[in-house]
Design a protein around this motif. Structure first.
Motif, PDB file in Angstrom:
ATOM      1  N   LEU A 431       0.828  -1.209   0.000  1.00  0.00           N
ATOM      2  CA  LEU A 431       0.000   0.000   0.000  1.00  0.00           C
ATOM      3  C   LEU A 431       0.862   1.260   0.000  1.00  0.00           C
ATOM      4  N   ARG A 432       2.063   1.151   0.559  1.00  0.00           N
ATOM      5  CA  ARG A 432       2.981   2.292   0.535  1.00  0.00           C
ATOM      6  C   ARG A 432       3.596   2.500  -0.841  1.00  0.00           C
ATOM      7  N   TYR A 433       3.595   1.397  -1.652  1.00  0.00           N
ATOM      8  CA  TYR A 433       4.294   1.375  -2.935  1.00  0.00           C
ATOM      9  C   TYR A 433       3.798   2.492  -3.846  1.00  0.00           C
TER      10      TYR A 433
ATOM     11  N   THR B  21       9.668  -2.582  15.923  1.00  0.00           N
ATOM     12  CA  THR B  21      10.976  -2.081  15.486  1.00  0.00           C
ATOM     13  C   THR B  21      11.166  -2.407  14.013  1.00  0.00           C
ATOM     14  N   TYR B  22      11.804  -1.482  13.342  1.00  0.00           N
ATOM     15  CA  TYR B  22      12.140  -1.699  11.928  1.00  0.00           C
ATOM     16  C   TYR B  22      13.642  -1.821  11.791  1.00  0.00           C
ATOM     17  N   GLY B  23      14.092  -2.612  10.870  1.00  0.00           N
ATOM     18  CA  GLY B  23      15.519  -2.730  10.568  1.00  0.00           C
ATOM     19  C   GLY B  23      16.280  -3.417  11.685  1.00  0.00           C
ATOM     20  N   ARG B  28      18.519   0.114  13.221  1.00  0.00           N
ATOM     21  CA  ARG B  28      17.354  -0.313  13.994  1.00  0.00           C
ATOM     22  C   ARG B  28      16.556   0.896  14.463  1.00  0.00           C
ATOM     23  N   PHE B  29      15.234   0.825  14.285  1.00  0.00           N
ATOM     24  CA  PHE B  29      14.400   1.975  14.629  1.00  0.00           C
ATOM     25  C   PHE B  29      13.150   1.520  15.374  1.00  0.00           C
ATOM     26  N   HIS B  30      12.908   2.118  16.527  1.00  0.00           N
ATOM     27  CA  HIS B  30      11.724   1.769  17.325  1.00  0.00           C
ATOM     28  C   HIS B  30      10.573   2.683  16.943  1.00  0.00           C
ATOM     29  N   ALA B  31       9.646   2.178  16.134  1.00  0.00           N
ATOM     30  CA  ALA B  31       8.512   2.998  15.709  1.00  0.00           C
ATOM     31  C   ALA B  31       7.442   3.048  16.797  1.00  0.00           C
ATOM     32  N   LEU B  32       7.307   1.964  17.554  1.00  0.00           N
ATOM     33  CA  LEU B  32       6.404   1.944  18.714  1.00  0.00           C
ATOM     34  C   LEU B  32       7.209   1.437  19.903  1.00  0.00           C
ATOM     35  N   LYS B  50       2.817  14.332  15.497  1.00  0.00           N
ATOM     36  CA  LYS B  50       3.679  14.805  14.401  1.00  0.00           C
ATOM     37  C   LYS B  50       3.896  13.687  13.377  1.00  0.00           C
ATOM     38  N   SER B  51       4.314  14.104  12.222  1.00  0.00           N
ATOM     39  CA  SER B  51       4.651  13.133  11.185  1.00  0.00           C
ATOM     40  C   SER B  51       5.807  12.270  11.664  1.00  0.00           C
ATOM     41  N   GLY B  52       5.686  10.972  11.481  1.00  0.00           N
ATOM     42  CA  GLY B  52       6.744  10.061  11.903  1.00  0.00           C
ATOM     43  C   GLY B  52       6.632   9.623  13.339  1.00  0.00           C
ATOM     44  N   SER B  53       5.570  10.036  14.023  1.00  0.00           N
ATOM     45  CA  SER B  53       5.449   9.690  15.442  1.00  0.00           C
ATOM     46  C   SER B  53       4.947   8.265  15.640  1.00  0.00           C
ATOM     47  N   GLY B  54       4.482   7.609  14.556  1.00  0.00           N
ATOM     48  CA  GLY B  54       4.071   6.205  14.682  1.00  0.00           C
ATOM     49  C   GLY B  54       2.572   5.982  14.607  1.00  0.00           C
ATOM     50  N   LYS B  55       1.821   6.977  14.148  1.00  0.00           N
ATOM     51  CA  LYS B  55       0.357   6.859  14.107  1.00  0.00           C
ATOM     52  C   LYS B  55      -0.088   5.728  13.175  1.00  0.00           C
ATOM     53  N   SER B  56       0.447   5.768  11.955  1.00  0.00           N
ATOM     54  CA  SER B  56       0.037   4.733  10.988  1.00  0.00           C
ATOM     55  C   SER B  56       0.478   3.361  11.456  1.00  0.00           C
ATOM     56  N   THR B  57       1.687   3.318  12.033  1.00  0.00           N
ATOM     57  CA  THR B  57       2.191   2.039  12.528  1.00  0.00           C
ATOM     58  C   THR B  57       1.248   1.470  13.584  1.00  0.00           C
ATOM     59  N   LEU B  58       0.803   2.320  14.494  1.00  0.00           N
ATOM     60  CA  LEU B  58      -0.124   1.863  15.527  1.00  0.00           C
ATOM     61  C   LEU B  58      -1.424   1.357  14.899  1.00  0.00           C
ATOM     62  N   THR B 210      -5.170  11.247  11.934  1.00  0.00           N
ATOM     63  CA  THR B 210      -5.315  12.500  11.196  1.00  0.00           C
ATOM     64  C   THR B 210      -4.363  13.585  11.679  1.00  0.00           C
ATOM     65  N   HIS B 211      -4.105  14.519  10.794  1.00  0.00           N
ATOM     66  CA  HIS B 211      -3.395  15.738  11.162  1.00  0.00           C
ATOM     67  C   HIS B 211      -4.375  16.874  11.395  1.00  0.00           C
ATOM     68  N   ASP B 212      -5.613  16.620  10.985  1.00  0.00           N
ATOM     69  CA  ASP B 212      -6.615  17.671  10.957  1.00  0.00           C
ATOM     70  C   ASP B 212      -7.215  17.875  12.356  1.00  0.00           C
TER      71      ASP B 212
HETATM   72  N1  LIG Z   1       9.046  -0.314   6.761  1.00  0.00           N
HETATM   73  C1  LIG Z   1       9.692   0.593   7.528  1.00  0.00           C
HETATM   74  N2  LIG Z   1      11.027   0.497   7.656  1.00  0.00           N
HETATM   75  C2  LIG Z   1      11.702   1.375   8.421  1.00  0.00           C
HETATM   76  N3  LIG Z   1      11.122   2.385   9.072  1.00  0.00           N
HETATM   77  C3  LIG Z   1       9.780   2.536   8.961  1.00  0.00           C
HETATM   78  C4  LIG Z   1       9.005   1.644   8.183  1.00  0.00           C
HETATM   79  N4  LIG Z   1       7.714   2.029   8.277  1.00  0.00           N
HETATM   80  C5  LIG Z   1       7.698   3.116   9.069  1.00  0.00           C
HETATM   81  N5  LIG Z   1       8.924   3.413   9.477  1.00  0.00           N
HETATM   82  C6  LIG Z   1       9.276   4.498  10.369  1.00  0.00           C
HETATM   83  O1  LIG Z   1       8.459   4.439  11.509  1.00  0.00           O
HETATM   84  C7  LIG Z   1       8.120   5.719  11.925  1.00  0.00           C
HETATM   85  C8  LIG Z   1       6.647   5.828  12.092  1.00  0.00           C
HETATM   86  O2  LIG Z   1       6.035   5.779  10.853  1.00  0.00           O
HETATM   87  P1  LIG Z   1       4.481   6.043  10.663  1.00  0.00           P
HETATM   88  O3  LIG Z   1       4.156   5.789   9.228  1.00  0.00           O
HETATM   89  O4  LIG Z   1       3.747   5.282  11.680  1.00  0.00           O
HETATM   90  O5  LIG Z   1       4.382   7.596  10.961  1.00  0.00           O
HETATM   91  P2  LIG Z   1       3.092   8.508  10.986  1.00  0.00           P
HETATM   92  O6  LIG Z   1       2.965   8.972  12.363  1.00  0.00           O
HETATM   93  O7  LIG Z   1       1.971   7.793  10.373  1.00  0.00           O
HETATM   94  O8  LIG Z   1       3.556   9.696  10.033  1.00  0.00           O
HETATM   95  P3  LIG Z   1       2.681  10.527   8.977  1.00  0.00           P
HETATM   96  O9  LIG Z   1       1.868  11.445   9.778  1.00  0.00           O
HETATM   97  O10 LIG Z   1       3.709  11.224   8.154  1.00  0.00           O
HETATM   98  O11 LIG Z   1       1.909   9.539   8.211  1.00  0.00           O
HETATM   99  C9  LIG Z   1       8.679   6.690  10.888  1.00  0.00           C
HETATM  100  O12 LIG Z   1       9.846   7.329  11.395  1.00  0.00           O
HETATM  101  C10 LIG Z   1       9.004   5.833   9.712  1.00  0.00           C
HETATM  102  O13 LIG Z   1      10.143   6.315   9.063  1.00  0.00           O
END
Ligand SMILES: Nc1ncnc2c1ncn2[C@@H]1O[C@H](COP(=O)(O)OP(=O)(O)OP(=O)(O)O)[C@@H](O)[C@H]1O
Ligand SMILES: [Mg+2]
Lengths: 434, 249
Positions: A431-433, B21-23, B28-32, B50-58, B210-212
């Motif tokens: 979906l990100r693609y 965690t990703y990578g 290595r990155f802790h998204a949540l 904020k963007s990148g805070s992990g909303k979509s990941t959650l 949302t950002h809205d």
């Molecule tokens: N497949 C992945 N590999 C490595 N890092 C990832 C991956 N998916 C997400 N991330 C990282 O995880 C973090 C959280 O991403 P996420 O998409 O949840 O952010 P977000 O809060 O939804 O941001 P936005 O508001 O821009 O959509 C980001 O820093 C992103 O770079």
């Protein structure tokens, strides 16, 4: 997802990029076409050979010629050059070697008659006839008469086979017309006398009065399709052909046909005896087997090209589907997110591969069969119409079904790599693609 | 497994100490980072940050699209971590509806075909699919476009089609990631009204990333995220707005 929806979706997707599908299918068509054609040719010629073999096979007969000289076989060995030996061999030997068997003379015929198990020897001479004239008609051109050795293989609708020693012959059914008779009236022609025109050696035509002894039906192999004289009439025609020559040359026979006792049982023994006496004998079955073997070899070679074409086509399928998977990454991701299982994604793309296979097989086989049937008709009605009962192509359902199965299996295998790629796509990444 | 009757006392979704965690290695990155939350039946929850805070990941973890690296996720009180992928797919199909910022409509198919995709996946027959598809399109006043190609629609219409698609399998929860991100303010308003109407009248649980601010304010509860953690939780202005109509501006 239901199987019917998987199929429908696969059909829809193959029709989505028509040009790409067209070229992928085209490659399969080439292979399917070739295989359908060769399978049919194999079946058609095989059937012809079988028909001929079964008509001749019921005769306990062998074709005998002089055995080729021993060193003619050993092509692989180097022979030291000997100018004298070469001159001795003479010019005729080249042709004799080509035929893998030598001509016979009257001494040979006598020798053959002595061999155990041989009941009758027919030295093969070639004779010419000009015309036949009945009391009820004008003269008809007569190009070809049969060789009496196969008399017994004929199926007669009236009368009997020409008696040895009598100036008799049987006529084929189609000749009844010349007497103004229907096929059902065949019996009334038996006993009629016709004039046979025979050319002599100095350009004249001599006539022989011949009694009709019976009427023969023409078999698919062609047996019974020509007038069949008795052996003595045949010999008489030969003699007439030589009339006018100052000195009649000793006859040379290309081969002799021998009747033997119980061919099936004595075949090996008689062959061995013939070999010992310096001759080689082959049966109709051997001869047909050689033809069949040759045809089989040719069809297998062409069929091999068909298989190679299919192999190449399978890479086309892989390529097309890999592209399709790549293009539809998002769509696949969405479907997986909405709950489509891996197995179903796999089957979706497998079905697409099989669809390509089905299209290619259908078009290719239809084309091959059509070409075979039409080609067979054109050739057997045209240039090859002399060969009675010849079938060059026959629709062979079982081999064709095997070709279809083979193509579907190849298509399925070709589809596994792309399908597996699609199945293991991660919905989030998909979906990100972009 | 226990009861199939929905118990509204138990939270529809629940996470405990969820990490993602990703990578690996230095990348290595802790998204949540060990995050716990609950979402009750019939709630509307906004996830902001904020963007990148992990909303979509959650959201992906909650929606069973992604497996957490650590911690547990429960649906209707039952842990789903160890379920077979096949089973999770079925659960997603039956329980959740999805709305994405980029719509993800199939351009080669008609609106109706797009809307009925979840039912097709579920194995519902074509006539039944189309009947329910038309019904839900009528509900969203999009039935006149049913036979159109999905590409022929405006942005607002596309998002209505997406909502129809999310609604068609009568989901318990609708997840929406930036549902108004691609829409102008007037169209956003319509889409929001539809979503909250569904929430109010059909009791559908909403989880909206949302950002809205305006959209977030209409939800009953807001989860504010920062660096993979829930920074704080606020009640929405929703009830307040209802009390003094137009008061907040
Ligand atoms: N497949 C992945 N590999 C490595 N890092 C990832 C991956 N998916 C997400 N991330 C990282 O995880 C973090 C959280 O991403 P996420 O998409 O949840 O952010 P977000 O809060 O939804 O941001 P936005 O508001 O821009 O959509 C980001 O820093 C992103 O770079
Ligand atoms: Mg996001």
């Amino acid at each position: 997802m239901r199987a019917i929806d998987v199929t429908r979706t696969a059909v829809g997707n193959t029709l989505r990029s028509k040009l790409r599908t067209f070229f992928t299918v085209l490659a399969i068509v080439v292979g399917a076409f070739t295989l359908a054609l060769t399978m049919g040719i194999g079946a058609g010629v095989g059937k012809f050979v079988d028909n001929v073999a079964s008509d001749y096979g019921q005769l306990d007969q062998m074709f005998v010629s002089a055995a080729p000289e021993a060193d003619a076989d050993s092509d692989s060995e180097l022979t030291e050059y000997d100018p004298q030996a070469r001159q001795d061999a003479g010019e005729g030997d080249f042709f004799r070697d080509m035929m893998a068997g030598g001509a016979l003379d009257d001494d040979d015929i006598t020798t053959l008659e002595q061999i155990d198990g041989v009941t009758e020897v027919y030295p093969v001479l070639s004779v010419q006839t000009e015309y036949v004239e009945t009391s009820a008609s004008d003269a008809y051109e007569l190009q070809e008469i049969g060789f009496p050795s196969i008399s017994d293989a004929m199926h007669l609708t009236a009368g009997e086979v020409a008696t040895a020693g009598e100036t008799e012959m049987t006529i084929p059914e189609k000749w009844l017309e010349a007497f103004g008779l229907e096929e059902a009236e065949a019996n009334s022609v038996v006993g009629e006398v016709v004039d046979l025109g025979v050319p002599n050696a100095i350009g004249g035509v001599e006539t022989v009065e011949v009694t009709i002894s019976g009427v023969s039906q023409e078999a698919i192999s062609g047996v019974g399709g020509t007038p069949m004289p008795s052996m003595s009439l045949y010999q008489h025609i030969y003699d007439l052909n030589q009339h006018g020559l100052e000195q009649t040359p000793d006859p040379v026979y290309v081969q002799a046909i021998v009747d033997v006792e119980n061919l099936e049982e004595n075949e090996q023994a008689i062959k061995a005896d013939l070999e010992e006496a310096g001759y080689q004998g082959i049966t109709a079955e051997d001869q047909m087997g050689q033809i069949q073997g040759l045809i089989d070899a040719v069809t297998w070679v062409i069929g091999g090209f068909g298989l190679i074409a299919l192999l190449a086509a399978s890479f086309g399928i892989v390529n097309t589907l890999l592209m399709s998977v790549q293009e539809r990454t998002r769509e696949i991701g969405l479907m997986k997110a909405l709950g489509l299982s891996r197995a179903r994604v796999f089957s979706l793309f497998s079905a697409e591969a099989i669809m390509l296979g089905i299209m290619g097989a259908a078009i290719g086989i239809a084309g091959g069969v059509l070409t075979g049937v039409i080609g067979n008709r054109i050739l057997t009605d045209g240039p090859l119409s002399d060969v009675v009962g010849l079938t060059l192509y026959e629709v062979a359902p079982v081999p064709l079904l095997m070709v279809v199965a083979l193509i579907l299996i190849i298509a399925f295998i070709a589809g596994t790599l792309p399908a597996w790629r699609a199945a293991k796509k991660d919905p989030i990444e998909a979906l990100r693609y972009e | 497994m226990s009861t199939s009757v929905i118990d509204t006392e138990v939270p529809v979704l629940q996470t405990e100490n969820v990490g993602k965690t990703y990578g690996r290695g230095p990348a290595r990155f802790h998204a949540l980072k060990g995050l716990s939350c609950e979402i009750d039946h019939g709630e509307s929850v906004a996830v902001i940050g904020k963007s990148g805070s992990g909303k979509s990941t959650l959201m992906h973890v909650l929606a069973l699209l992604d497996r957490p690296s650590s911690g547990t996720v429960c649906l209707e009180g039952e842990q789903v971590n160890d379920l077979k992928p096949q089973h999770i797919s079925t659960l997603r199909n039956e329980t959740f509806g999805f709305i994405f910022q980029q719509f993800f409509l199939n351009p080669n198919q008609t609106v109706l075909e797009n809307v009925t995709l979840p039912l097709k996946i579920a194995g519902v027959g074509r006539s039944e699919r189309n009947r329910r598809g038309m019904e839900v399109l009528r509900q969203l006043e999009m039935d006149s476009k049913a036979k159109n190609k999905a590409t022929d629609l405006s942005g607002g219409q596309k998002q209505r089609v997406c909502i129809a698609r999310a609604l068609i399998s009568n989901p318990t929860v609708i997840f929406a990631d930036e549902p108004t991100g691609n829409l102008d303010s007037a169209t956003s308003e319509t889409v929001e009204d539809i979503l909250f109407g569904l929430h109010a009248h059909h009791g559908i649980t909403l989880v909206i990333v949302t950002h809205d601010e305006d959209l977030a304010a209409k939800c009953q509860r807001r989860l504010i995220m920062q660096d993979g953690e829930i920074l704080s939780e606020e009640p929405g202005a929703h009830t307040a707005v209802n009390n003094s109509e137009g008061g907040a501006a």
